[in-house]
Scaffold this motif. Structure first.
Motif, PDB file in Angstrom:
ATOM      1  N   LYS A  50      11.186  -2.517   9.284  1.00  0.00           N
ATOM      2  CA  LYS A  50       9.965  -1.710   9.325  1.00  0.00           C
ATOM      3  C   LYS A  50      10.301  -0.220   9.320  1.00  0.00           C
ATOM      4  O   LYS A  50       9.569   0.580   8.739  1.00  0.00           O
ATOM      5  CB  LYS A  50       9.131  -2.067  10.552  1.00  0.00           C
ATOM      6  CG  LYS A  50       8.488  -3.443  10.464  1.00  0.00           C
ATOM      7  CD  LYS A  50       7.729  -3.777  11.726  1.00  0.00           C
ATOM      8  CE  LYS A  50       7.128  -5.174  11.654  1.00  0.00           C
ATOM      9  NZ  LYS A  50       6.472  -5.553  12.915  1.00  0.00           N
ATOM     10  N   LYS A  51      11.405   0.143   9.975  1.00  0.00           N
ATOM     11  CA  LYS A  51      11.831   1.546   9.974  1.00  0.00           C
ATOM     12  C   LYS A  51      12.158   2.000   8.560  1.00  0.00           C
ATOM     13  O   LYS A  51      11.853   3.139   8.184  1.00  0.00           O
ATOM     14  CB  LYS A  51      13.069   1.728  10.868  1.00  0.00           C
ATOM     15  CG  LYS A  51      12.734   1.968  12.310  1.00  0.00           C
ATOM     16  CD  LYS A  51      13.934   2.052  13.234  1.00  0.00           C
ATOM     17  CE  LYS A  51      15.109   2.810  12.739  1.00  0.00           C
ATOM     18  NZ  LYS A  51      16.222   2.847  13.713  1.00  0.00           N
ATOM     19  N   THR A  52      12.774   1.122   7.780  1.00  0.00           N
ATOM     20  CA  THR A  52      13.102   1.470   6.397  1.00  0.00           C
ATOM     21  C   THR A  52      11.837   1.809   5.627  1.00  0.00           C
ATOM     22  O   THR A  52      11.778   2.820   4.912  1.00  0.00           O
ATOM     23  CB  THR A  52      13.848   0.307   5.702  1.00  0.00           C
ATOM     24  OG1 THR A  52      15.032   0.016   6.447  1.00  0.00           O
ATOM     25  CG2 THR A  52      14.212   0.655   4.278  1.00  0.00           C
ATOM     26  N   GLU A  53      10.815   0.998   5.778  1.00  0.00           N
ATOM     27  CA  GLU A  53       9.551   1.247   5.086  1.00  0.00           C
ATOM     28  C   GLU A  53       8.898   2.533   5.578  1.00  0.00           C
ATOM     29  O   GLU A  53       8.355   3.302   4.788  1.00  0.00           O
ATOM     30  CB  GLU A  53       8.601   0.057   5.247  1.00  0.00           C
ATOM     31  CG  GLU A  53       9.047  -1.179   4.485  1.00  0.00           C
ATOM     32  CD  GLU A  53       9.299  -0.905   3.011  1.00  0.00           C
ATOM     33  OE1 GLU A  53       8.450  -0.265   2.354  1.00  0.00           O
ATOM     34  OE2 GLU A  53      10.359  -1.326   2.512  1.00  0.00           O
ATOM     35  N   ALA A  54       8.944   2.763   6.898  1.00  0.00           N
ATOM     36  CA  ALA A  54       8.362   3.990   7.448  1.00  0.00           C
ATOM     37  C   ALA A  54       9.106   5.221   6.933  1.00  0.00           C
ATOM     38  O   ALA A  54       8.486   6.248   6.635  1.00  0.00           O
ATOM     39  CB  ALA A  54       8.386   3.946   8.975  1.00  0.00           C
ATOM     40  N   LEU A  55      10.420   5.111   6.804  1.00  0.00           N
ATOM     41  CA  LEU A  55      11.204   6.227   6.266  1.00  0.00           C
ATOM     42  C   LEU A  55      10.860   6.478   4.799  1.00  0.00           C
ATOM     43  O   LEU A  55      10.743   7.628   4.373  1.00  0.00           O
ATOM     44  CB  LEU A  55      12.706   5.953   6.418  1.00  0.00           C
ATOM     45  CG  LEU A  55      13.261   6.065   7.829  1.00  0.00           C
ATOM     46  CD1 LEU A  55      14.664   5.499   7.907  1.00  0.00           C
ATOM     47  CD2 LEU A  55      13.233   7.516   8.286  1.00  0.00           C
ATOM     48  N   LYS A  56      10.701   5.406   4.048  1.00  0.00           N
ATOM     49  CA  LYS A  56      10.349   5.556   2.630  1.00  0.00           C
ATOM     50  C   LYS A  56       8.976   6.212   2.472  1.00  0.00           C
ATOM     51  O   LYS A  56       8.770   7.000   1.557  1.00  0.00           O
ATOM     52  CB  LYS A  56      10.346   4.194   1.929  1.00  0.00           C
ATOM     53  CG  LYS A  56      11.718   3.615   1.700  1.00  0.00           C
ATOM     54  CD  LYS A  56      11.605   2.259   1.032  1.00  0.00           C
ATOM     55  CE  LYS A  56      12.930   1.588   0.839  1.00  0.00           C
ATOM     56  NZ  LYS A  56      12.782   0.238   0.241  1.00  0.00           N
ATOM     57  N   GLN A  57       8.033   5.867   3.367  1.00  0.00           N
ATOM     58  CA  GLN A  57       6.679   6.401   3.298  1.00  0.00           C
ATOM     59  C   GLN A  57       6.537   7.738   4.028  1.00  0.00           C
ATOM     60  O   GLN A  57       5.469   8.331   4.005  1.00  0.00           O
ATOM     61  CB  GLN A  57       5.685   5.390   3.893  1.00  0.00           C
ATOM     62  CG  GLN A  57       5.676   4.036   3.213  1.00  0.00           C
ATOM     63  CD  GLN A  57       5.245   4.122   1.773  1.00  0.00           C
ATOM     64  OE1 GLN A  57       4.382   4.909   1.430  1.00  0.00           O
ATOM     65  NE2 GLN A  57       5.849   3.320   0.915  1.00  0.00           N
ATOM     66  N   ASN A  58       7.592   8.163   4.696  1.00  0.00           N
ATOM     67  CA  ASN A  58       7.580   9.394   5.477  1.00  0.00           C
ATOM     68  C   ASN A  58       6.488   9.340   6.559  1.00  0.00           C
ATOM     69  O   ASN A  58       5.804  10.321   6.823  1.00  0.00           O
ATOM     70  CB  ASN A  58       7.409  10.620   4.579  1.00  0.00           C
ATOM     71  CG  ASN A  58       7.854  11.888   5.261  1.00  0.00           C
ATOM     72  OD1 ASN A  58       8.642  11.859   6.191  1.00  0.00           O
ATOM     73  ND2 ASN A  58       7.322  13.010   4.806  1.00  0.00           N
ATOM     74  N   ASP A  59       6.345   8.179   7.179  1.00  0.00           N
ATOM     75  CA  ASP A  59       5.320   7.942   8.198  1.00  0.00           C
ATOM     76  C   ASP A  59       5.952   8.138   9.583  1.00  0.00           C
ATOM     77  O   ASP A  59       6.509   7.213  10.176  1.00  0.00           O
ATOM     78  CB  ASP A  59       4.767   6.529   8.050  1.00  0.00           C
ATOM     79  CG  ASP A  59       3.595   6.245   8.959  1.00  0.00           C
ATOM     80  OD1 ASP A  59       3.244   7.117   9.783  1.00  0.00           O
ATOM     81  OD2 ASP A  59       3.038   5.134   8.850  1.00  0.00           O
ATOM     82  N   MET A  60       5.867   9.348  10.084  1.00  0.00           N
ATOM     83  CA  MET A  60       6.525   9.694  11.338  1.00  0.00           C
ATOM     84  C   MET A  60       5.873   9.036  12.554  1.00  0.00           C
ATOM     85  O   MET A  60       6.555   8.693  13.515  1.00  0.00           O
ATOM     86  CB  MET A  60       6.554  11.216  11.528  1.00  0.00           C
ATOM     87  CG  MET A  60       7.425  11.933  10.533  1.00  0.00           C
ATOM     88  SD  MET A  60       9.140  11.388  10.633  1.00  0.00           S
ATOM     89  CE  MET A  60       9.385  10.753   8.992  1.00  0.00           C
ATOM     90  N   LYS A  61       4.572   8.825  12.514  1.00  0.00           N
ATOM     91  CA  LYS A  61       3.883   8.190  13.643  1.00  0.00           C
ATOM     92  C   LYS A  61       4.374   6.753  13.808  1.00  0.00           C
ATOM     93  O   LYS A  61       4.706   6.327  14.918  1.00  0.00           O
ATOM     94  CB  LYS A  61       2.368   8.224  13.420  1.00  0.00           C
ATOM     95  CG  LYS A  61       1.575   7.682  14.574  1.00  0.00           C
ATOM     96  CD  LYS A  61       0.086   7.794  14.342  1.00  0.00           C
ATOM     97  CE  LYS A  61      -0.661   7.221  15.521  1.00  0.00           C
ATOM     98  NZ  LYS A  61      -2.104   7.258  15.329  1.00  0.00           N
ATOM     99  N   THR A  62       4.432   6.026  12.705  1.00  0.00           N
ATOM    100  CA  THR A  62       4.924   4.650  12.749  1.00  0.00           C
ATOM    101  C   THR A  62       6.388   4.630  13.153  1.00  0.00           C
ATOM    102  O   THR A  62       6.812   3.779  13.940  1.00  0.00           O
ATOM    103  CB  THR A  62       4.739   3.968  11.373  1.00  0.00           C
ATOM    104  OG1 THR A  62       3.357   3.998  11.033  1.00  0.00           O
ATOM    105  CG2 THR A  62       5.234   2.539  11.393  1.00  0.00           C
ATOM    106  N   GLU A  70      21.389   6.256   5.785  1.00  0.00           N
ATOM    107  CA  GLU A  70      21.486   6.938   4.487  1.00  0.00           C
ATOM    108  C   GLU A  70      20.147   7.557   4.091  1.00  0.00           C
ATOM    109  O   GLU A  70      20.102   8.677   3.572  1.00  0.00           O
ATOM    110  CB  GLU A  70      21.964   5.966   3.400  1.00  0.00           C
ATOM    111  CG  GLU A  70      22.206   6.598   2.067  1.00  0.00           C
ATOM    112  CD  GLU A  70      23.279   7.672   2.081  1.00  0.00           C
ATOM    113  OE1 GLU A  70      23.163   8.616   1.268  1.00  0.00           O
ATOM    114  OE2 GLU A  70      24.225   7.591   2.885  1.00  0.00           O
ATOM    115  N   LEU A  71      19.047   6.853   4.338  1.00  0.00           N
ATOM    116  CA  LEU A  71      17.723   7.401   4.037  1.00  0.00           C
ATOM    117  C   LEU A  71      17.451   8.662   4.870  1.00  0.00           C
ATOM    118  O   LEU A  71      16.909   9.640   4.350  1.00  0.00           O
ATOM    119  CB  LEU A  71      16.632   6.354   4.293  1.00  0.00           C
ATOM    120  CG  LEU A  71      16.538   5.217   3.291  1.00  0.00           C
ATOM    121  CD1 LEU A  71      15.546   4.170   3.784  1.00  0.00           C
ATOM    122  CD2 LEU A  71      16.141   5.724   1.928  1.00  0.00           C
ATOM    123  N   ILE A  72      17.820   8.623   6.121  1.00  0.00           N
ATOM    124  CA  ILE A  72      17.627   9.800   6.984  1.00  0.00           C
ATOM    125  C   ILE A  72      18.501  10.950   6.499  1.00  0.00           C
ATOM    126  O   ILE A  72      18.054  12.100   6.436  1.00  0.00           O
ATOM    127  CB  ILE A  72      17.927   9.446   8.454  1.00  0.00           C
ATOM    128  CG1 ILE A  72      16.842   8.511   8.985  1.00  0.00           C
ATOM    129  CG2 ILE A  72      18.029  10.706   9.318  1.00  0.00           C
ATOM    130  CD1 ILE A  72      17.151   7.902  10.330  1.00  0.00           C
TER     131      ILE A  72
END
Length: 167
Positions: free
Chosen positions: A26-38, A119-121
């Motif tokens: 789920k963190k991967t998806e949140a990082l991809k979407q740039n969803d900081m709240k999630t 890597e995404l971060i």
């Protein structure tokens, strides 16, 4: 320690690692979407999972120490599951080995997912740094002016006034 107790503890450990893997996905998806709240919520869930893993692991260590004390075995380090299997019957050994393999697989997937998130971060930080450097004002690189004339810190020529006389 009974075999059922060890099976229960290892199953609980495995379940917590599965939850941790789910959070990492789920963190991967949140990082991809740039969803900081999630992402913040997921970090909170991750912390809870890690605390549970620590708690279960401490309980497992206590149980192993009790088993070794009952068998009057002295060891300097925490014994591996392979070393403990000899104290259990064959069906319990098979179940423990099965849980160990499942946990090994889950932890490997968790490590891979965490490397991807790392890597995404890292890429996100590089993008932010590149964006910030593009917004910084650049200093003029021109060399216009008379030789020997001073320049101010902002790059413009310093002018002397005709009224700079001493009284």
């Amino acid at each position: 320690m009974s075999a059922q107790r060890m099976i229960g503890l290892l199953s609980d450990l495995h379940n917590q690692h599965v939850k941790l893997l789910d959070v990492a996905l789920k963190k991967t998806e949140a990082l991809k979407q740039n969803d900081m709240k999630t992402l913040d919520q997921l970090l909170h869930q991750e912390t809870k999972c890690i605390q549970m893993i620590d708690s279960i692991e401490n309980e497992r260590i206590r149980e192993v120490e009790m088993l070794l004390n009952q068998k009057q075995i002295v060891t300097d380090e925490n014994p591996s599951l392979a070393q403990l299997l000899r104290f259990y019957e064959s069906d319990a050994q098979e179940k423990l080995y099965e849980i160990q393999e499942q946990m090994r697989y889950t932890i490997q997937k968790l490590q891979e997912q965490n490397e991807l998130n790392d890597e995404l971060i890292r890429q996100s930080l590089q993008f932010v740094n590149a964006s910030l450097s593009l917004m910084e004002p650049t200093q003029p690189t021109t060399n216009y002016g008379r030789p020997g004339q001073q320049q101010q810190a902002n790059g413009y020529q310093k002018r002397s006034s005709i009224f700079d006389s001493k009284a």
